[in-house]
Design a protein around this motif. Structure first.
Motif, PDB file in Angstrom:
ATOM      1  N   ARG A 258       0.535  12.869  -7.621  1.00  0.00           N
ATOM      2  CA  ARG A 258      -0.490  12.250  -7.719  1.00  0.00           C
ATOM      3  C   ARG A 258      -0.042  11.269  -6.860  1.00  0.00           C
ATOM      4  O   ARG A 258       0.719  10.255  -6.688  1.00  0.00           O
TER       5      ARG A 258
ATOM      6  N   GLU B 285      -1.942   9.455  -4.945  1.00  0.00           N
ATOM      7  CA  GLU B 285      -3.143   8.458  -4.722  1.00  0.00           C
ATOM      8  C   GLU B 285      -2.194   7.542  -5.754  1.00  0.00           C
ATOM      9  O   GLU B 285      -2.309   6.331  -5.056  1.00  0.00           O
ATOM     10  N   GLY B 286      -1.448   6.868  -6.778  1.00  0.00           N
ATOM     11  CA  GLY B 286      -1.236   6.500  -8.168  1.00  0.00           C
ATOM     12  C   GLY B 286       0.214   6.491  -7.192  1.00  0.00           C
ATOM     13  O   GLY B 286       1.099   4.895  -7.122  1.00  0.00           O
TER      14      GLY B 286
ATOM     15  N   ALA C 155       1.298   6.422  -3.416  1.00  0.00           N
ATOM     16  CA  ALA C 155       0.757   5.566  -2.250  1.00  0.00           C
ATOM     17  C   ALA C 155       0.115   3.227  -2.973  1.00  0.00           C
ATOM     18  O   ALA C 155       0.816   2.690  -2.536  1.00  0.00           O
ATOM     19  N   GLN C 156      -0.507   3.586  -4.085  1.00  0.00           N
ATOM     20  CA  GLN C 156      -0.761   2.633  -4.706  1.00  0.00           C
ATOM     21  C   GLN C 156       0.782   1.419  -5.223  1.00  0.00           C
ATOM     22  O   GLN C 156       0.796   0.823  -5.293  1.00  0.00           O
ATOM     23  N   MET C 157       2.052   2.513  -6.028  1.00  0.00           N
ATOM     24  CA  MET C 157       2.760   2.036  -6.386  1.00  0.00           C
ATOM     25  C   MET C 157       4.064   1.683  -5.808  1.00  0.00           C
ATOM     26  O   MET C 157       4.355   0.260  -5.855  1.00  0.00           O
TER      27      MET C 157
ATOM     28  N   LYS D 214       2.634   0.574  -2.409  1.00  0.00           N
ATOM     29  CA  LYS D 214       2.016  -0.881  -1.944  1.00  0.00           C
ATOM     30  C   LYS D 214       2.159  -2.176  -2.314  1.00  0.00           C
ATOM     31  O   LYS D 214       1.831  -3.267  -1.878  1.00  0.00           O
ATOM     32  N   ALA D 215       1.752  -1.661  -3.649  1.00  0.00           N
ATOM     33  CA  ALA D 215       2.800  -3.326  -4.397  1.00  0.00           C
ATOM     34  C   ALA D 215       4.423  -3.892  -4.531  1.00  0.00           C
ATOM     35  O   ALA D 215       4.099  -4.676  -4.725  1.00  0.00           O
TER      36      ALA D 215
END
Length: 55
Positions: free
Chosen positions: A24, A26-27, A29-31, A33-34
């Motif tokens: 995952r 994309e997930g 990377a988003q985590m 980033k957050a």
């Protein structure tokens, strides 16, 4: 907490992180980033606090 339990939790967390990034991306990377944004907000708040102490 016993050393063995800490090692098991550490290796389990590392394995989950690698699995999460592999299947995952994309997930993951988003985590990250957050998490980075939250750390930046905390650093900014600390900087604002220290600046207000000096003035």
């Amino acid at each position: 907490m016993p050393v063995f339990v800490k090692k098991v939790l550490a290796w389990g967390s590392l394995a989950f992180l690698i699995y999460f990034m592999a299947f995952r991306p994309e997930g993951a990377a988003q985590m990250f980033k957050a998490i980075g944004a939250a750390l930046m907000m905390m650093a900014q708040g600390l900087g604002d606090f220290l600046t207000s102490l000096m003035t």
